[in-house]
Design an enzyme around this catalytic site. Sequence first.
Site, PDB file in Angstrom:
ATOM      1  CG  ASN A 136      -5.823  27.890  36.729  1.00  0.00           C
ATOM      2  OD1 ASN A 136      -6.459  27.687  35.242  1.00  0.00           O
ATOM      3  ND2 ASN A 136      -6.826  29.068  37.392  1.00  0.00           N
ATOM      4  CG  HIS A 138      -7.952  29.678  32.916  1.00  0.00           C
ATOM      5  ND1 HIS A 138      -7.448  30.857  33.964  1.00  0.00           N
ATOM      6  CD2 HIS A 138      -7.280  30.531  31.643  1.00  0.00           C
ATOM      7  CE1 HIS A 138      -6.690  31.341  33.093  1.00  0.00           C
ATOM      8  NE2 HIS A 138      -5.975  31.464  32.342  1.00  0.00           N
ATOM      9  CD  GLU A 143      -9.916  31.271  36.807  1.00  0.00           C
ATOM     10  OE1 GLU A 143      -8.991  30.697  36.693  1.00  0.00           O
ATOM     11  OE2 GLU A 143      -8.673  31.829  37.335  1.00  0.00           O
TER      12      GLU A 143
HETATM   13  C1  F6R Z   1      -7.562  34.987  27.424  1.00  0.00           C
HETATM   14  C2  F6R Z   1      -7.761  34.343  28.415  1.00  0.00           C
HETATM   15  C3  F6R Z   1      -7.252  33.396  28.535  1.00  0.00           C
HETATM   16  C4  F6R Z   1      -5.461  32.885  28.162  1.00  0.00           C
HETATM   17  C5  F6R Z   1      -4.726  32.036  29.449  1.00  0.00           C
HETATM   18  C6  F6R Z   1      -2.936  31.807  29.153  1.00  0.00           C
HETATM   19  O1  F6R Z   1      -7.732  35.586  26.432  1.00  0.00           O
HETATM   20  O2  F6R Z   1      -8.387  33.758  27.631  1.00  0.00           O
HETATM   21  O3  F6R Z   1      -7.344  31.955  28.861  1.00  0.00           O
HETATM   22  O4  F6R Z   1      -5.480  32.476  26.931  1.00  0.00           O
HETATM   23  O5  F6R Z   1      -4.177  32.718  30.945  1.00  0.00           O
HETATM   24  O6  F6R Z   1      -2.453  33.207  28.895  1.00  0.00           O
HETATM   25  P1  F6R Z   1      -0.533  32.600  28.100  1.00  0.00           P
HETATM   26  O7  F6R Z   1      -0.181  32.689  27.455  1.00  0.00           O
HETATM   27  O8  F6R Z   1      -0.426  34.495  28.835  1.00  0.00           O
HETATM   28  O9  F6R Z   1      -0.360  32.159  29.010  1.00  0.00           O
END
Ligand code: F6R
Length: 243
Positions: A136, A138, A143
């Site tokens: 999304n 973030h 968010e």
């Molecule tokens: C984790 C973080 C999140 C992840 C994001 C992507 O510390 O800050 O923003 O980077 O949710 O997560 P993955 O890499 O699991 O797709």
Amino acid sequence: MKIVKVKDYEELSQKAAAYFIQKIKQTPTLTLGLATGSTPEGMYRYLVKDHEKNKTSYRKVKTFNLDEYYGLNGTDKNSYRYFMNQHLLHHIDIELTNAHVPYGDVQKSDVECATYEQLIKQHGGIDLQLLGIGANGHIGFNEPGSSFESRTRVVKLTEKTRQDNARFFNGIDEVPTHALTMGLGTIMESKEIVLIASGAGKKDTMRILLSGKISPDFPASVLHGHPNITVMADEEALAGIQI
Ligand code: F6R
């Protein structure tokens, strides 16, 4: 925003690790910002391999992680502190007192957030920040709707994020509802940023990011205002996108 397109996850992990290693060698006292999630796992594997083989030293490096689940202790297998210990920190020669992750199991979360901000400032800010990106848009746990000026704070996780992260827990009910996260304003103060993305699941996310449209509805779009950001992504994540 500089874009580096690589073939696949392995090459992404290798290239991102090589970039960080080169920076650490150049400046052994570097302050790093680090992320958790599936995407950086491969890169951390390469950092550990390099440390074992080439003895790149982290003795003077400081790290600050982006976020932590609210309510989880660092010994909990789903906490981000535990993730960092398992994937990186316990396998390199960093002083663990120099490796910061917000404390999730605190009574006064607002005090912890203010302390974390203060600690980053005391260390002269983050030199090189690693980011992943949520489907999304973030970054950290900022968010959609997060203010571009936001600082480290407690946030409510969206259902989408809780569902996306349920794969690490025994079902969605166990996924915490809140987290502590560096704010978008905090992240933007990093001197340099590297965002990594991999796989077909991030294709729509990358398309929105690289469209250049800037809106709090897509938090990562704030990064277009950063003077030194590199996006490293693989062919699947960039499929169909003109670069
Ligand atoms: C984790 C973080 C999140 C992840 C994001 C992507 O510390 O800050 O923003 O980077 O949710 O997560 P993955 O890499 O699991 O797709």
